[in-house]
Structure formats: structure tokens, C-alpha cells
Design a protein around this motif. Structure first.
Motif, short mmCIF file in Angstrom:
data_model
loop_
_atom_site.label_atom_id
_atom_site.label_comp_id
_atom_site.label_asym_id
_atom_site.label_seq_id
_atom_site.Cartn_x
_atom_site.Cartn_y
_atom_site.Cartn_z
N LEU A 143 40.15 -21.77 31.76
CA LEU A 143 40.73 -23.02 32.25
C LEU A 143 39.94 -24.23 31.77
O LEU A 143 40.50 -25.28 31.46
CB LEU A 143 40.76 -22.99 33.78
N TYR A 144 38.61 -24.08 31.66
CA TYR A 144 37.74 -25.18 31.27
C TYR A 144 37.30 -25.11 29.80
O TYR A 144 36.44 -25.86 29.39
CB TYR A 144 36.51 -25.23 32.19
N ASP A 145 37.90 -24.18 29.02
CA ASP A 145 37.65 -24.11 27.58
C ASP A 145 36.15 -24.05 27.29
O ASP A 145 35.60 -24.86 26.55
CB ASP A 145 38.29 -25.32 26.89
N MET A 146 35.48 -23.03 27.86
CA MET A 146 34.02 -22.97 27.82
C MET A 146 33.43 -22.23 26.61
O MET A 146 32.22 -22.24 26.44
CB MET A 146 33.49 -22.29 29.09
N VAL A 147 34.26 -21.56 25.81
CA VAL A 147 33.69 -20.67 24.80
C VAL A 147 33.95 -21.16 23.38
O VAL A 147 34.86 -21.95 23.13
CB VAL A 147 34.24 -19.23 24.96
N ASP A 148 33.13 -20.63 22.45
CA ASP A 148 33.33 -20.97 21.04
C ASP A 148 34.37 -20.03 20.44
O ASP A 148 34.96 -19.20 21.12
CB ASP A 148 32.01 -20.90 20.27
N GLU A 149 34.60 -20.15 19.14
CA GLU A 149 35.67 -19.40 18.49
C GLU A 149 35.45 -17.89 18.60
O GLU A 149 36.37 -17.14 18.93
CB GLU A 149 35.77 -19.80 17.01
N ASN A 154 36.46 -12.49 22.40
CA ASN A 154 35.93 -11.49 23.32
C ASN A 154 36.11 -11.86 24.79
O ASN A 154 35.49 -11.25 25.66
CB ASN A 154 34.43 -11.27 23.04
N LEU A 155 36.94 -12.85 25.05
CA LEU A 155 37.05 -13.37 26.40
C LEU A 155 37.58 -12.32 27.39
O LEU A 155 37.28 -12.37 28.57
CB LEU A 155 37.94 -14.61 26.43
N SER A 156 38.34 -11.36 26.89
CA SER A 156 38.90 -10.33 27.75
C SER A 156 37.94 -9.16 27.97
O SER A 156 38.20 -8.29 28.79
CB SER A 156 40.21 -9.78 27.16
N LYS A 157 36.83 -9.13 27.23
CA LYS A 157 35.95 -7.96 27.31
C LYS A 157 34.54 -8.35 26.90
O LYS A 157 34.32 -9.25 26.10
CB LYS A 157 36.44 -6.85 26.40
N GLY A 158 33.55 -7.66 27.48
CA GLY A 158 32.16 -7.84 27.07
C GLY A 158 31.58 -9.18 27.49
O GLY A 158 32.24 -10.03 28.08
N THR A 180 28.28 -28.22 25.97
CA THR A 180 28.26 -26.78 25.87
C THR A 180 27.04 -26.36 25.05
O THR A 180 26.85 -26.85 23.93
CB THR A 180 29.54 -26.24 25.21
N TYR A 181 26.23 -25.49 25.61
CA TYR A 181 24.98 -25.07 25.00
C TYR A 181 25.10 -23.70 24.35
O TYR A 181 25.82 -22.83 24.86
CB TYR A 181 23.88 -24.98 26.06
N PRO A 182 24.37 -23.46 23.25
CA PRO A 182 24.28 -22.10 22.72
C PRO A 182 23.42 -21.23 23.63
O PRO A 182 22.69 -21.73 24.48
CB PRO A 182 23.61 -22.31 21.36
N ALA A 183 23.50 -19.92 23.42
CA ALA A 183 22.79 -18.99 24.30
C ALA A 183 21.27 -19.14 24.23
O ALA A 183 20.56 -18.84 25.19
CB ALA A 183 23.18 -17.56 23.93
#
Length: 249
Positions: A143-149, A154-158, A180-183
């Protein structure tokens, strides 16, 4: 070839539900074309979720306060543990500014509760005192578009390493800051406080703040304000260039 059935009729429904929930999670498909596009001044999407302080409606939780929502990809991760502890230590400073904190991690609330004990120990906290959303289904992350490409794939798993965003939200529920920060890079909680000070100063006084501004330092009069109006509104000011004028806050 024998295939073991996922569920058997002999198991009561109460025992089947956790397995059903897990199965639903595995087949959840996130589509980029359906994802909200958040920008500065977008309305912060509302959601209802389970948290470490019970079920919570996000907009109701914020009420008339400012808010900081910040997310984490998993519990018991080293960088995130230090970050949650740092924000918890600064909670009184956020409260002085009428700001409510809320964390999020992409695991279940029961695991969050165990993680909080480590956070309290490592950061020498008497009590961890703001909610952490359980987002194991990654619905809020989507909903908040938190991830990179790569993370989106992998949003559904892992584990998705880039569920590491910060959102500053004002009392009108508008998003005023997105980071948004890298790991590998820990957040700067003092910078989040500084940004809130700058936003609140700008809203209250109609000014903008220069590079590395700290409370108490001079601010900038926006170019849209004429010299005559600036004199009426701010009194004395210093002109460096016609478009760069400093005044006291």
C-alpha cells in the motif's frame, strides 16, 4: 505417485485456519499496476491492522497529531533492532512536537512481542512504548510502495530487504516526507526530528529552511514574498541575493 493432501477432513477447522492463512499468503499476487503511487502531499493511505498494542486503525491512531511510520523487513535483524531502540529513546522528543510513532515489520505480532524484549535490553529501555504493525502479508508494504524493483518480485515470499521506509505525515494525513533506506544503512532518528522541526516551522511561519538548518537558526523568506510584504511580516531581514533573503524565525 502419492501426493499428501494439504488438509484432511479429520482436522477441526480451528486447526486448519493457520494452514489456510499460510496457503493464501503463498498465492497472493501483487500487481504493480494496482499499487498506489505515493508522493509528497499524497493522502496517507489508511489501514487497519494488528499491532503490538492491539488492532489499530492508522488514521484513528494519528488523530490530530503528526505521525512517523517506519518499516522493517523482518524481526530480530541487527540494523532494525538498533533503529527501533533509537526511536523509542527519542519518543519524549517526538511527543513534544505532537508526533506519534508507529513501526512496522513484515512478520507476525507474536514475534514482534518477543523481539521487543531484545530491543528493550539492547537500548536500555524500561518499556518499549509505541505500536509495531504486524505486516506478514506485506499488504501495508504494498500500500505504501516500500520496496525496490527486486524486492517487489519477492513481495509474496521470503525476506524483502527494502521494506525500510520512513514517512512523516501531518495532521491533515498528508505525506510530507518519504525516505527509503537500503538494508546496509541505518537510519538517522535525529534527522527525522530535524525534518519535523523544519516542516512545523515552515507551516507556522511561512518560511523555508536552508541546508543543515537547526532550530534557532535563521530561515529563508520564499521568493514568492515581495520585499514589502517580507518587511511587514518578518521585520528585519538580510538580502544575500534578490532570491535569497534570511530572517529570524
Amino acid at each position: 505417485m502419492f501426493v499428501r493432501p494439504l488438509f484432511t477432513a479429520r482436522k477441526p477447522l480451528s486447526q486448519q485456519q493457520p494452514m489456510l492463512k499460510s496457503a493464501v499468503r503463498m498465492i497472493r499476487t501483487f500487481k504493480q499496476e494496482e499499487q498506489p503511487r505515493l508522493r509528497i502531499n499524497s493522502l496517507a493511505p489508511n489501514f487497519t491492522a494488528q499491532t503490538t498494542q492491539g488492532k489499530l486503525n492508522f488514521h484513528d491512531y494519528l488523530g490530530d497529531s503528526w505521525g512517523v511510520l517506519f518499516s522493517h523487513p523482518a524481526d530480530f535483524t541487527p540494523v532494525c533492532t538498533t533503529e527501533l531502540g533509537a526511536f523509542a529513546q527519542l519518543k519524549p522528543e517526538f511527543e513534544k512536537r505532537n508526533v506519534k510513532l508507529i513501526g512496522l515489520s513484515a512478520e507476525e505480532v507474536d514475534k514482534h512481542q518477543k523481539w521487543i524484549k531484545d530491543i528493550e535490553e539492547i537500548s536500555s529501555l524500561d518499556k518499549f512504548a509505541f505500536p509495531i504493525v504486524g505486516d506478514a502479508d506485506r499488504e501495508v508494504a504494498f500500500l505504501y510502495d516500500m520496496v525496490d524493483e527486486e524486492g517487489f518480485k519477492n513481495l509474496s515470499k521470503g525476506v524483502v530487504a527494502t521494506i525500510r521506509s520512513v514517512y512523516v505525515i501531518d495532521p491533515a494525513k498528508k505525506v510530507r516526507l518519504i525516505i527509503t533506506y537500503p538494508a546496509s544503512v541505518g537510519r538517522n532518528s535525529s534527522e527525522v526530528l530535524r525534518v519535523i522541526d523544519a516542516l512545523q516551522k515552515g507551516d507556522a511561519k511561512g518560511v523555508v529552511t536552508p541546508i543543515n538548518w537547526q532550530p534557532g537558526e535563521d530561515v529563508i523568506i520564499p521568493p514568492t514574498v515581495s520585499d514589502a510584504d517580507a518587511k511587514k511580516k518578518f521585520g528585519d531581514f538580510t538580502t544575500v541575493k534578490p532570491y535569497l533573503r534570511y530572517t529570524k524565525a
